[in-house]
Design a protein around this motif. Structure first.
Motif, PDB file in Angstrom:
ATOM      1  N   GLU A 182      -6.063 -16.753 -22.949  1.00 16.01           N
ATOM      2  CA  GLU A 182      -6.197 -17.258 -24.318  1.00 16.01           C
ATOM      3  C   GLU A 182      -4.837 -17.670 -24.888  1.00 16.01           C
ATOM      4  OE1 GLU A 182      -7.509 -15.438 -28.561  1.00 16.01           O
ATOM      5  OE2 GLU A 182      -8.870 -15.055 -26.885  1.00 16.01           O
ATOM      6  N   ALA A 183      -3.764 -16.991 -24.465  1.00 19.12           N
ATOM      7  CA  ALA A 183      -2.412 -17.312 -24.930  1.00 19.12           C
ATOM      8  C   ALA A 183      -1.811 -18.497 -24.173  1.00 19.12           C
ATOM      9  CB  ALA A 183      -1.516 -16.089 -24.789  1.00 19.12           C
ATOM     10  N   GLY A 184      -2.555 -19.072 -23.232  1.00 15.26           N
ATOM     11  CA  GLY A 184      -2.076 -20.249 -22.505  1.00 15.26           C
ATOM     12  C   GLY A 184      -1.693 -19.981 -21.063  1.00 15.26           C
ATOM     13  N   GLY A 185      -2.031 -18.824 -20.543  1.00 15.95           N
ATOM     14  CA  GLY A 185      -1.683 -18.472 -19.172  1.00 15.95           C
ATOM     15  C   GLY A 185      -2.494 -19.222 -18.133  1.00 15.95           C
ATOM     16  N   LEU A 186      -1.910 -19.353 -16.973  1.00 14.63           N
ATOM     17  CA  LEU A 186      -2.566 -19.959 -15.816  1.00 14.63           C
ATOM     18  C   LEU A 186      -3.535 -18.944 -15.223  1.00 14.63           C
ATOM     19  CD1 LEU A 186      -2.670 -22.080 -13.414  1.00 14.63           C
ATOM     20  CD2 LEU A 186      -0.867 -20.672 -12.379  1.00 14.63           C
ATOM     21  N   ALA A 187      -4.761 -19.355 -14.955  1.00 15.41           N
ATOM     22  CA  ALA A 187      -5.772 -18.458 -14.377  1.00 15.41           C
ATOM     23  C   ALA A 187      -6.197 -18.969 -13.005  1.00 15.41           C
ATOM     24  CB  ALA A 187      -6.976 -18.365 -15.295  1.00 15.41           C
ATOM     25  N   THR A 209      -8.043 -12.065  -8.598  1.00 13.07           N
ATOM     26  CA  THR A 209      -7.751 -12.811  -9.816  1.00 13.07           C
ATOM     27  C   THR A 209      -6.275 -12.643 -10.146  1.00 13.07           C
ATOM     28  OG1 THR A 209      -9.994 -12.426 -10.638  1.00 13.07           O
ATOM     29  CG2 THR A 209      -8.343 -13.094 -12.256  1.00 13.07           C
ATOM     30  N   VAL A 210      -5.609 -13.765 -10.436  1.00 15.90           N
ATOM     31  CA  VAL A 210      -4.208 -13.760 -10.836  1.00 15.90           C
ATOM     32  C   VAL A 210      -4.095 -14.617 -12.083  1.00 15.90           C
ATOM     33  CG1 VAL A 210      -1.838 -14.378 -10.194  1.00 15.90           C
ATOM     34  CG2 VAL A 210      -3.422 -13.522  -8.448  1.00 15.90           C
ATOM     35  N   VAL A 211      -3.457 -14.058 -13.128  1.00 11.35           N
ATOM     36  CA  VAL A 211      -3.231 -14.798 -14.367  1.00 11.35           C
ATOM     37  C   VAL A 211      -1.760 -14.668 -14.698  1.00 11.35           C
ATOM     38  CG1 VAL A 211      -3.797 -15.006 -16.816  1.00 11.35           C
ATOM     39  CG2 VAL A 211      -5.573 -14.329 -15.196  1.00 11.35           C
ATOM     40  N   GLN A 212      -1.108 -15.801 -14.952  1.00 13.10           N
ATOM     41  CA  GLN A 212       0.318 -15.751 -15.272  1.00 13.10           C
ATOM     42  C   GLN A 212       0.600 -16.497 -16.569  1.00 13.10           C
ATOM     43  OE1 GLN A 212       3.746 -17.790 -13.032  1.00 13.10           O
ATOM     44  NE2 GLN A 212       3.789 -15.669 -12.283  1.00 13.10           N
ATOM     45  N   LEU A 213       1.250 -15.790 -17.488  1.00 10.27           N
ATOM     46  CA  LEU A 213       1.735 -16.385 -18.728  1.00 10.27           C
ATOM     47  C   LEU A 213       3.249 -16.448 -18.596  1.00 10.27           C
ATOM     48  CD1 LEU A 213       1.218 -17.429 -21.612  1.00 10.27           C
ATOM     49  CD2 LEU A 213       1.450 -15.054 -22.393  1.00 10.27           C
ATOM     50  N   LEU A 219       4.547 -12.714 -17.621  1.00  9.06           N
ATOM     51  CA  LEU A 219       3.652 -11.603 -17.279  1.00  9.06           C
ATOM     52  C   LEU A 219       2.678 -12.134 -16.240  1.00  9.06           C
ATOM     53  CD1 LEU A 219       2.790 -10.528 -20.931  1.00  9.06           C
ATOM     54  CD2 LEU A 219       4.279  -9.284 -19.367  1.00  9.06           C
ATOM     55  N   THR A 220       2.473 -11.358 -15.180  1.00  7.14           N
ATOM     56  CA  THR A 220       1.529 -11.781 -14.153  1.00  7.14           C
ATOM     57  C   THR A 220       0.527 -10.662 -13.921  1.00  7.14           C
ATOM     58  OG1 THR A 220       3.282 -13.061 -13.093  1.00  7.14           O
ATOM     59  CG2 THR A 220       1.271 -12.694 -11.815  1.00  7.14           C
ATOM     60  N   PHE A 221      -0.727 -10.938 -14.259  1.00 10.63           N
ATOM     61  CA  PHE A 221      -1.840 -10.013 -14.022  1.00 10.63           C
ATOM     62  C   PHE A 221      -2.328 -10.220 -12.592  1.00 10.63           C
ATOM     63  CE2 PHE A 221      -6.359  -9.476 -13.498  1.00 10.63           C
ATOM     64  CZ  PHE A 221      -6.575  -8.197 -13.968  1.00 10.63           C
ATOM     65  N   VAL A 222      -2.561  -9.110 -11.877  1.00  6.43           N
ATOM     66  CA  VAL A 222      -3.109  -9.168 -10.523  1.00  6.43           C
ATOM     67  C   VAL A 222      -4.235  -8.141 -10.460  1.00  6.43           C
ATOM     68  CG1 VAL A 222      -2.592  -9.002  -8.060  1.00  6.43           C
ATOM     69  CG2 VAL A 222      -0.820  -9.766  -9.639  1.00  6.43           C
ATOM     70  N   SER A 223      -5.430  -8.590 -10.100  1.00  4.92           N
ATOM     71  CA  SER A 223      -6.593  -7.698 -10.116  1.00  4.92           C
ATOM     72  C   SER A 223      -6.536  -6.626  -9.033  1.00  4.92           C
ATOM     73  CB  SER A 223      -7.892  -8.503  -9.997  1.00  4.92           C
ATOM     74  OG  SER A 223      -7.939  -9.197  -8.753  1.00  4.92           O
ATOM     75  N   THR A 224      -5.809  -6.863  -7.967  1.00  8.40           N
ATOM     76  CA  THR A 224      -5.676  -5.906  -6.882  1.00  8.40           C
ATOM     77  C   THR A 224      -4.197  -5.560  -6.722  1.00  8.40           C
ATOM     78  OG1 THR A 224      -7.545  -6.973  -5.801  1.00  8.40           O
ATOM     79  CG2 THR A 224      -6.223  -5.499  -4.449  1.00  8.40           C
ATOM     80  N   PRO A 225      -3.813  -4.293  -6.940  1.00  5.22           N
ATOM     81  CA  PRO A 225      -2.392  -3.933  -6.923  1.00  5.22           C
ATOM     82  C   PRO A 225      -1.649  -4.319  -5.646  1.00  5.22           C
ATOM     83  CG  PRO A 225      -3.719  -2.072  -7.624  1.00  5.22           C
ATOM     84  CD  PRO A 225      -4.662  -3.148  -7.209  1.00  5.22           C
ATOM     85  N   LEU A 226      -2.319  -4.244  -4.513  1.00  5.16           N
ATOM     86  CA  LEU A 226      -1.640  -4.586  -3.264  1.00  5.16           C
ATOM     87  C   LEU A 226      -1.135  -6.023  -3.238  1.00  5.16           C
ATOM     88  CD1 LEU A 226      -3.941  -2.745  -0.692  1.00  5.16           C
ATOM     89  CD2 LEU A 226      -1.695  -2.027  -1.571  1.00  5.16           C
ATOM     90  N   HIS A 227      -1.752  -6.903  -4.021  1.00  2.00           N
ATOM     91  CA  HIS A 227      -1.334  -8.307  -4.041  1.00  2.00           C
ATOM     92  C   HIS A 227      -0.207  -8.570  -5.036  1.00  2.00           C
ATOM     93  CE1 HIS A 227      -4.093 -10.023  -1.143  1.00  2.00           C
ATOM     94  NE2 HIS A 227      -5.020  -9.211  -1.623  1.00  2.00           N
ATOM     95  N   ALA A 228       0.253  -7.551  -5.736  1.00  2.00           N
ATOM     96  CA  ALA A 228       1.390  -7.727  -6.648  1.00  2.00           C
ATOM     97  C   ALA A 228       2.645  -8.119  -5.865  1.00  2.00           C
ATOM     98  CB  ALA A 228       1.627  -6.478  -7.470  1.00  2.00           C
TER      99      ALA A 228
END
Length: 184
Positions: free
Chosen positions: A96-101, A114-118, A169-178
């Motif tokens: 919603e803040a403009g991050g890449l999904a 799922t990876v989301v990066q603002l 900020l980068t959201f990663v749904s699975t910690p191993l993929h961080a």
């Protein structure tokens, strides 16, 4: 004048006239020190090339390392539509803040990433540190420096991770993929 002399003079005149005409139609030699010749007004101008941006915005092809994307493809995961919601509230807030999904999934399966990066923000002076804490994310540094582990997902039993850097900020749904998040 004899006929032979007359023919010779005529031949010389023809050769000289031809050389003169050829000189008029030939392209003049280019002098590297002279200014370029302007095109005539009737010629259409060619578009100027736009300079490449100093930094490029992330895409789903660049948010993870090339090796990580190759592994996802080798495991049968392909890019799929994120949909109306990621089902992760903090990820939806980043979008919603403009991050890449981005989302990768295996056809006919519930295996997804799922990876989301603002990016392009000053994280420290933004509202995001407080938003992460309110959403239950705490800094753990696991599996990468700057990682904030979130609450356990009731469906998978795995917590998601938000990797906090100074400008993104980068959201990663699975910690191993961080560990697969691309670094500039």
């Amino acid at each position: 004048m004899t006929p032979a002399t007359s023919r010779s003079m005529f031949a010389v005149a023809v050769v000289l006239a031809g050389a003169a005409l050829a000189g008029c139609s030939a392209t003049p030699p280019v002098d590297a020190t002279s200014a370029p010749v302007e095109a005539s007004a009737s010629a259409s101008p060619e578009p100027a090339a736009e300079p490449a941006p100093a930094t490029s915005d992330p895409t789903c092809d660049t948010v993870l390392t090339e090796e990580a994307i190759a592994r996802l493809e080798a495991d049968g995961l392909e890019q799929i539509d994120v949909g109306a919601s990621t089902f992760y509230p903090i990820a939806d807030d980043l979008i919603e803040a403009g991050g890449l999904a981005c989302k990768w999934g295996r056809p006919s399966s519930d295996a997804t990433l799922t990876v989301v990066q603002l990016s392009g923000i000053d994280v420290a002076s933004s509202e995001w540190p407080a938003a992460l804490a309110a959403a239950g994310y705490a800094e753990t540094g696991d599996p990468v420096p700057g990682a904030h582990s979130g609450p356990t997902d009731p469906g998978t039993g795995v917590p998601s991770v938000v990797v906090v850097e100074t400008d993104r900020l980068t959201f990663v749904s699975t910690p191993l993929h961080a560990i697969d998040v691309a670094v500039d």
